[in-house]
Design a protein around this motif. Structure first.
Motif, PDB file in Angstrom:
ATOM      1  N   UNK A  63       0.836  -1.203   0.000  1.00  0.00           N
ATOM      2  CA  UNK A  63       0.000   0.000   0.000  1.00  0.00           C
ATOM      3  C   UNK A  63       0.874   1.257   0.000  1.00  0.00           C
ATOM      4  N   UNK A  64       1.968   1.212   0.771  1.00  0.00           N
ATOM      5  CA  UNK A  64       2.875   2.364   0.787  1.00  0.00           C
ATOM      6  C   UNK A  64       3.489   2.601  -0.580  1.00  0.00           C
ATOM      7  N   UNK A  65       3.821   1.523  -1.277  1.00  0.00           N
ATOM      8  CA  UNK A  65       4.402   1.650  -2.616  1.00  0.00           C
ATOM      9  C   UNK A  65       3.384   2.206  -3.604  1.00  0.00           C
ATOM     10  N   UNK A  66       2.169   1.665  -3.584  1.00  0.00           N
ATOM     11  CA  UNK A  66       1.185   2.009  -4.606  1.00  0.00           C
ATOM     12  C   UNK A  66       0.560   3.395  -4.409  1.00  0.00           C
ATOM     13  N   UNK A  67       0.720   3.964  -3.219  1.00  0.00           N
ATOM     14  CA  UNK A  67       0.170   5.300  -2.992  1.00  0.00           C
ATOM     15  C   UNK A  67       1.257   6.379  -3.008  1.00  0.00           C
ATOM     16  N   UNK A  68       2.422   6.004  -3.519  1.00  0.00           N
ATOM     17  CA  UNK A  68       3.525   6.954  -3.603  1.00  0.00           C
ATOM     18  C   UNK A  68       3.984   7.030  -5.048  1.00  0.00           C
ATOM     19  N   UNK A  69       3.987   8.228  -5.611  1.00  0.00           N
ATOM     20  CA  UNK A  69       4.292   8.361  -7.022  1.00  0.00           C
ATOM     21  C   UNK A  69       5.720   7.936  -7.347  1.00  0.00           C
ATOM     22  N   UNK A  70       6.628   8.101  -6.379  1.00  0.00           N
ATOM     23  CA  UNK A  70       8.025   7.754  -6.638  1.00  0.00           C
ATOM     24  C   UNK A  70       8.184   6.234  -6.708  1.00  0.00           C
ATOM     25  N   UNK A  71       7.448   5.512  -5.873  1.00  0.00           N
ATOM     26  CA  UNK A  71       7.607   4.053  -5.790  1.00  0.00           C
ATOM     27  C   UNK A  71       6.571   3.284  -6.610  1.00  0.00           C
ATOM     28  N   UNK A  72       5.555   3.943  -7.074  1.00  0.00           N
ATOM     29  CA  UNK A  72       4.377   3.260  -7.619  1.00  0.00           C
ATOM     30  C   UNK A  72       4.701   2.317  -8.762  1.00  0.00           C
ATOM     31  N   UNK A  73       5.736   2.652  -9.555  1.00  0.00           N
ATOM     32  CA  UNK A  73       6.021   1.806 -10.722  1.00  0.00           C
ATOM     33  C   UNK A  73       6.945   0.632 -10.382  1.00  0.00           C
ATOM     34  N   UNK A  74       7.206   0.435  -9.112  1.00  0.00           N
ATOM     35  CA  UNK A  74       7.952  -0.762  -8.668  1.00  0.00           C
ATOM     36  C   UNK A  74       6.952  -1.906  -8.462  1.00  0.00           C
ATOM     37  N   UNK A  75       6.136  -2.138  -9.483  1.00  0.00           N
ATOM     38  CA  UNK A  75       4.989  -3.033  -9.336  1.00  0.00           C
ATOM     39  C   UNK A  75       5.379  -4.508  -9.385  1.00  0.00           C
ATOM     40  N   UNK A  76       6.352  -4.859 -10.221  1.00  0.00           N
ATOM     41  CA  UNK A  76       6.696  -6.271 -10.378  1.00  0.00           C
ATOM     42  C   UNK A  76       7.129  -6.917  -9.067  1.00  0.00           C
ATOM     43  N   UNK A  77       8.036  -6.243  -8.348  1.00  0.00           N
ATOM     44  CA  UNK A  77       8.508  -6.795  -7.086  1.00  0.00           C
ATOM     45  C   UNK A  77       7.389  -6.829  -6.053  1.00  0.00           C
ATOM     46  N   UNK A  78       6.549  -5.810  -6.050  1.00  0.00           N
ATOM     47  CA  UNK A  78       5.463  -5.742  -5.062  1.00  0.00           C
ATOM     48  C   UNK A  78       4.452  -6.866  -5.280  1.00  0.00           C
ATOM     49  N   UNK A  79       4.041  -7.081  -6.541  1.00  0.00           N
ATOM     50  CA  UNK A  79       3.085  -8.155  -6.822  1.00  0.00           C
ATOM     51  C   UNK A  79       3.681  -9.520  -6.486  1.00  0.00           C
ATOM     52  N   UNK A  80       4.957  -9.710  -6.784  1.00  0.00           N
ATOM     53  CA  UNK A  80       5.595 -10.987  -6.464  1.00  0.00           C
ATOM     54  C   UNK A  80       5.644 -11.220  -4.961  1.00  0.00           C
ATOM     55  N   UNK A  81       5.935 -10.168  -4.186  1.00  0.00           N
ATOM     56  CA  UNK A  81       5.977 -10.309  -2.726  1.00  0.00           C
ATOM     57  C   UNK A  81       4.606 -10.679  -2.182  1.00  0.00           C
ATOM     58  N   UNK A  82       3.547 -10.048  -2.718  1.00  0.00           N
ATOM     59  CA  UNK A  82       2.200 -10.384  -2.245  1.00  0.00           C
ATOM     60  C   UNK A  82       1.826 -11.810  -2.644  1.00  0.00           C
ATOM     61  N   UNK A  83       2.258 -12.264  -3.807  1.00  0.00           N
ATOM     62  CA  UNK A  83       1.996 -13.647  -4.223  1.00  0.00           C
ATOM     63  C   UNK A  83       2.707 -14.638  -3.309  1.00  0.00           C
ATOM     64  N   UNK A  84       3.923 -14.287  -2.871  1.00  0.00           N
ATOM     65  CA  UNK A  84       4.681 -15.182  -1.980  1.00  0.00           C
ATOM     66  C   UNK A  84       3.967 -15.356  -0.644  1.00  0.00           C
ATOM     67  N   UNK A  85       3.488 -14.259  -0.043  1.00  0.00           N
ATOM     68  CA  UNK A  85       2.808 -14.403   1.256  1.00  0.00           C
ATOM     69  C   UNK A  85       1.470 -15.119   1.086  1.00  0.00           C
TER      70      UNK A  85
END
Length: 367
Positions: A63-85
């Motif tokens: 949520x912190x990544x997706x609501x921050x314009x600087x981090x928002x496009x770091x989507x691949x790693x974020x989706x993979x981390x959520x899939x792992x948990x």
């Protein structure tokens, strides 16, 4: 087995993927600021120990990544981390909690598409393109959970079989000890009492009786030593076992007038069946020595009529006073019944009409 004890080795390729993805190089802000989302992945190191806490932390980081314009496009790693948990929760059996995490993932993906995918010609495709990753994570979690359950069930079954084998072996050894020691001790005690009574009027009979006691005691010690070797060494130490060829020695050891009648060929009998037949005769003779009067006579008949072995041990009522009562475990008849049941046979015991007692057993030995 080594990998199971060192699960972190399985995670090495996953960590390599996270590192290779790298932070988002586009956008404003320094490289250090844009690399901060990598820190949100650190809880994954303890996801097996604290699966629910780690899942909440990863969702909060996403949520912190997706609501921050600087981090928002770091989507691949974020989706993979959520899939792992998500995979971790399903694999560990936390299905309801995994379902709530899946809902949170969908909400975050919808929010990301609403904020940052407006430039796309097909925002819906952008949204659903990541769903196969999470569906695969759930399916893999279910698969590995079933595998773990199957492994655990096999281990429980193996443990149960091992316990049953140990219990069966203990029962077998207890039965053997009872048959060996009950028979030998009965012979020794009664012969010792007889020698005590005859020591003044028949010294030669005393010598013969003492010889019987010595011989019986040595045999009992040898049998006891063999059984103790079985306890220490297992299967390899089970031989040699008494055979039907030793019935004559067993009958002579009883100290009573007992006739032996063997018909058929005992050589074709399996060793295990021969041992059971020997023990049945031994226990029947033990009961005769314990309970029949001193002048009672007996007969042992063993007939080999494939596929059956018929055993009959009888004794007369006698006229002398009953033998002094000896301690009894009460397991003799039960032991004979168990031996007969092993070979799907029948056991009949009871007094004879004219006095005396009869033990009749049948073993069914099929090729």
């Amino acid at each position: 087995m080594w990998v199971r004890r060192h699960r972190w080795t399985v995670d090495l390729p996953l960590y390599a993927v996270f590192l290779l993805l790298g932070p988002n190089w586009n956008g404003t802000g320094s490289w250090g600021v844009r690399a901060i989302p990598m820190l949100f992945l650190l809880p994954l190191l303890v996801r097996r120990r604290f699966p629910r806490i780690v899942a909440v932390l990863i969702i909060a980081g996403a949520a912190s990544v997706y609501f921050n314009e600087i981090w928002a496009y770091d989507r691949g790693r974020t989706e993979l981390a959520m899939a792992v948990v998500l995979f971790n929760l399903v694999k560990l059996g936390h299905r309801w909690f995994a379902a709530s995490i899946a809902v949170a993932i969908v909400v975050l993906d919808v929010q990301w598409v609403a904020l940052y995918a407006t430039y796309s010609d097909n925002p819906t495709f952008t949204m659903i393109s990541v769903l196969p990753l999470h569906i695969a994570a759930w399916a893999l979690g279910e698969f590995f959970r079933k595998q773990d359950q199957l492994t655990a069930e096999e281990k429980r079954r193996d443990d149960a079989q091992s316990r049953a084998a140990v219990a069966e072996e203990r029962t077998r050894i207890a039965r053997e000890l009872h048959d060996v020691l009950a028979h030998s001790m009965t012979v020794i005690v009664l012969n010792a009492e007889g020698a005590k009574l005859a020591r003044h009027r028949d010294p030669e009979a005393v010598d013969r009786t003492l010889d019987t006691i010595v011989h019986t005691g040595r045999d009992a010690l040898a049998e006891l030593r063999r059984l103790l070797e079985v306890l220490h060494a297992g299967q390899a130490a089970r031989s040699p076992q008494p055979t039907l060829a030793e019935l004559r020695e067993l009958v002579d050891q009883s100290g009573r007038e007992v006739a032996l009648d063997v018909t058929g060929d005992p050589g074709t009998l399996p060793a295990s069946a021969a041992l059971q037949a020997y023990r049945i005769v031994q226990e029947a003779l033990t009961n005769m020595i314990k309970h029949a009067p001193a002048d009672a006579t007996g007969r042992v008949g063993v007939a080999f009529e494939p596929p059956e072995v018929r055993i009959e041990v009888t004794n007369t009522g006698g006229h002398a006073a009953p033998a002094p009562a000896l301690p009894s475990s009460g397991r003799g008849l039960a032991g004979m019944r168990q031996r007969v049941e092993m070979y799907h046979g029948e056991l009949t015991t009871g007094p004879l009409p004219g006095g005396g007692y009869r033990v009749s057993a049948t073993l069914v030995v099929r090729p």
